[in-house]
Scaffold this active site. Structure first.
Site, PDB file in Angstrom:
ATOM      1  N   THR A   1      -9.644 -41.292 -23.885  1.00 14.79           N
ATOM      2  CA  THR A   1      -8.487 -40.436 -24.161  1.00 14.79           C
ATOM      3  C   THR A   1      -8.011 -40.610 -25.602  1.00 14.79           C
ATOM      4  O   THR A   1      -7.558 -39.652 -26.217  1.00 14.79           O
ATOM      5  CB  THR A   1      -7.313 -40.711 -23.193  1.00 14.79           C
ATOM      6  OG1 THR A   1      -7.125 -42.112 -23.083  1.00 14.79           O
ATOM      7  CG2 THR A   1      -7.570 -40.125 -21.832  1.00 14.79           C
TER       8      THR A   1
ATOM      9  N   ILE B   1     -19.166 -39.707 -19.502  1.00 17.73           N
ATOM     10  CA  ILE B   1     -20.419 -38.983 -19.752  1.00 17.73           C
ATOM     11  C   ILE B   1     -20.503 -38.521 -21.205  1.00 17.73           C
ATOM     12  O   ILE B   1     -21.363 -37.732 -21.557  1.00 17.73           O
ATOM     13  CB  ILE B   1     -20.524 -37.752 -18.809  1.00 17.73           C
ATOM     14  CG1 ILE B   1     -19.307 -36.821 -18.987  1.00 17.73           C
ATOM     15  CG2 ILE B   1     -20.651 -38.198 -17.355  1.00 17.73           C
ATOM     16  CD1 ILE B   1     -19.411 -35.513 -18.222  1.00 17.73           C
TER      17      ILE B   1
ATOM     18  N   HIS C   1     -22.384 -42.087 -14.326  1.00 22.96           N
ATOM     19  CA  HIS C   1     -22.264 -40.659 -14.031  1.00 22.96           C
ATOM     20  C   HIS C   1     -23.098 -39.780 -14.958  1.00 22.96           C
ATOM     21  O   HIS C   1     -22.881 -38.580 -15.034  1.00 22.96           O
ATOM     22  CB  HIS C   1     -20.793 -40.242 -14.057  1.00 22.96           C
ATOM     23  CG  HIS C   1     -19.973 -40.919 -12.988  1.00 22.96           C
ATOM     24  ND1 HIS C   1     -18.603 -40.978 -13.005  1.00 22.96           N
ATOM     25  CD2 HIS C   1     -20.358 -41.587 -11.876  1.00 22.96           C
ATOM     26  CE1 HIS C   1     -18.174 -41.645 -11.936  1.00 22.96           C
ATOM     27  NE2 HIS C   1     -19.221 -42.030 -11.255  1.00 22.96           N
TER      28      HIS C   1
ATOM     29  N   CYS D   1     -34.650 -29.053 -17.855  1.00 23.86           N
ATOM     30  CA  CYS D   1     -35.006 -27.845 -17.125  1.00 23.86           C
ATOM     31  C   CYS D   1     -35.278 -28.237 -15.671  1.00 23.86           C
ATOM     32  O   CYS D   1     -36.008 -29.187 -15.405  1.00 23.86           O
ATOM     33  CB  CYS D   1     -36.240 -27.204 -17.745  1.00 23.86           C
ATOM     34  SG  CYS D   1     -36.932 -25.908 -16.701  1.00 23.86           S
TER      35      CYS D   1
ATOM     36  N   CYS E   1     -34.322 -22.372 -19.798  1.00 22.16           N
ATOM     37  CA  CYS E   1     -35.432 -23.021 -20.498  1.00 22.16           C
ATOM     38  C   CYS E   1     -36.220 -22.002 -21.317  1.00 22.16           C
ATOM     39  O   CYS E   1     -36.586 -20.948 -20.806  1.00 22.16           O
ATOM     40  CB  CYS E   1     -36.327 -23.704 -19.477  1.00 22.16           C
ATOM     41  SG  CYS E   1     -37.768 -24.511 -20.159  1.00 22.16           S
TER      42      CYS E   1
ATOM     43  N   THR F   1      -9.568 -47.221 -16.357  1.00 26.81           N
ATOM     44  CA  THR F   1      -9.882 -46.637 -15.054  1.00 26.81           C
ATOM     45  C   THR F   1      -8.946 -47.231 -14.018  1.00 26.81           C
ATOM     46  O   THR F   1      -8.637 -48.417 -14.057  1.00 26.81           O
ATOM     47  CB  THR F   1     -11.351 -46.876 -14.652  1.00 26.81           C
ATOM     48  OG1 THR F   1     -11.536 -46.430 -13.305  1.00 26.81           O
ATOM     49  CG2 THR F   1     -11.754 -48.336 -14.748  1.00 26.81           C
TER      50      THR F   1
ATOM     51  N   ASN G   1      -5.375 -51.106 -18.547  1.00 26.81           N
ATOM     52  CA  ASN G   1      -5.192 -49.741 -18.053  1.00 26.81           C
ATOM     53  C   ASN G   1      -3.719 -49.365 -18.117  1.00 26.81           C
ATOM     54  O   ASN G   1      -2.850 -50.190 -17.855  1.00 26.81           O
ATOM     55  CB  ASN G   1      -5.712 -49.610 -16.616  1.00 26.81           C
ATOM     56  CG  ASN G   1      -5.904 -48.161 -16.202  1.00 26.81           C
ATOM     57  OD1 ASN G   1      -6.530 -47.395 -16.921  1.00 26.81           O
ATOM     58  ND2 ASN G   1      -5.353 -47.784 -15.074  1.00 26.81           N
TER      59      ASN G   1
ATOM     60  N   ILE H   1      -5.624 -48.851 -24.875  1.00 24.45           N
ATOM     61  CA  ILE H   1      -6.780 -49.754 -24.907  1.00 24.45           C
ATOM     62  C   ILE H   1      -7.396 -49.871 -26.304  1.00 24.45           C
ATOM     63  O   ILE H   1      -7.826 -50.957 -26.699  1.00 24.45           O
ATOM     64  CB  ILE H   1      -7.822 -49.331 -23.843  1.00 24.45           C
ATOM     65  CG1 ILE H   1      -8.912 -50.380 -23.719  1.00 24.45           C
ATOM     66  CG2 ILE H   1      -8.393 -47.950 -24.113  1.00 24.45           C
ATOM     67  CD1 ILE H   1      -9.764 -50.226 -22.488  1.00 24.45           C
TER      68      ILE H   1
END
Ligand SMILES: [Zn+2]
Length: 244
Positions: free
Chosen positions: A29, A106, A122, A130, A151, A192, A215, A233
């Protein structure tokens, strides 16, 4: 900023040599990546389904075009840069203090900061394949195509290597992360609130000396923790000095 707590975190890190960092959305964030689960006003105006539905496997299959619209707008942030938390963790690894990062994010920002051992539970927006011929595509290719990315080779749909709801986590990545946590002498949980399973249950494998939770909000593990810090953090880790 609670300097007494930061001094305690420093002392724990100084004494540890196999630190594992377990992180979530809150780590990014400060790099201006919002948690896609957060229900801001803009989101409500734009989409008619809740985010958990839009990033589910069945939604991807049944509403592929809408999936990519949400994905590109709410889950990929190509301009984002690593913040002080990412950079400090990379520095700790380089100094031989940190053995692995386990992340639910991610965005690939840990690797961008220089971290090598990163278990991405994740997946990552930076890998796309593809569905038919499995050819690799980078994130820029996906982002620059309008609508559904196809593709060039075979016309198959290019799917981001991101774990959607209803999809299982990669067994090898999970095992690697569990082994690292089980072998750690210090576990730092950051950004988290540990609500997403099975990722959150992996914490139970920790047998080391120090458990620190960084956190903003209270988590289910605060009672077990040796230290809880609710300050941002990046600001907290930014103050840590790396001594090998
Ligand atoms: Zn193909």
């Amino acid at each position: 900023m609670d300097q007494e707590k930061i001094a305690k975190l420093q002392q724990m890190i100084d004494e540890s040599h196999k630190i594992v960092f377990f992180g979530g959305a809150g780590v990014s964030t400060e790099s201006h990546i919002p948690d896609f689960r957060s229900t801001d006003g803009l989101y409500h105006q734009t989409y008619k389904y809740p985010p958990e539905v839009m990033v589910s496997h069945s939604f991807y299959v049944q509403h592929t075009e809408e999936f990519f619209d949400f994905y590109k707008n709410k889950m990929v942030f190509l301009d984002a840069k690593p913040n002080k938390a990412h950079l400090k963790l990379a520095e700790l690894e380089k100094a031989g203090k940190l053995s692995a990062i386990v992340t639910q994010n991610i965005d690939g920002l840990h690797q961008m900061a220089g971290s090598k051992k990163v278990y991405e539970l994740h997946g990552s927006v930076h890998r796309n394949y593809c569905e038919k011929c499995h050819r690799f595509y980078d994130v820029n290719y996906v982002m620059k195509t309008k609508g559904i990315p196809y593709c060039e080779e075979c016309g198959g749909i290019i799917k981001p290597d991101v774990v959607l709801y209803e999809e299982g986590l990669d067994g090898n990545i999970m095992q690697g992360a569990i082994n690292a946590i089980a072998d750690a002498d210090m576990l730092i949980i950051g950004g988290t609130s540990l609500v997403v399973y099975p990722a959150a249950g992996m914490i139970d494998y920790f047998r080391g000396k120090y458990l620190a939770v960084l956190n903003r909000d209270a988590t289910s593990r605060d009672k077990q923790a040796d230290l809880c810090i609710t300050d941002p953090i990046g600001e907290v880790l930014g103050q840590i000095k790396v001594r090998s």
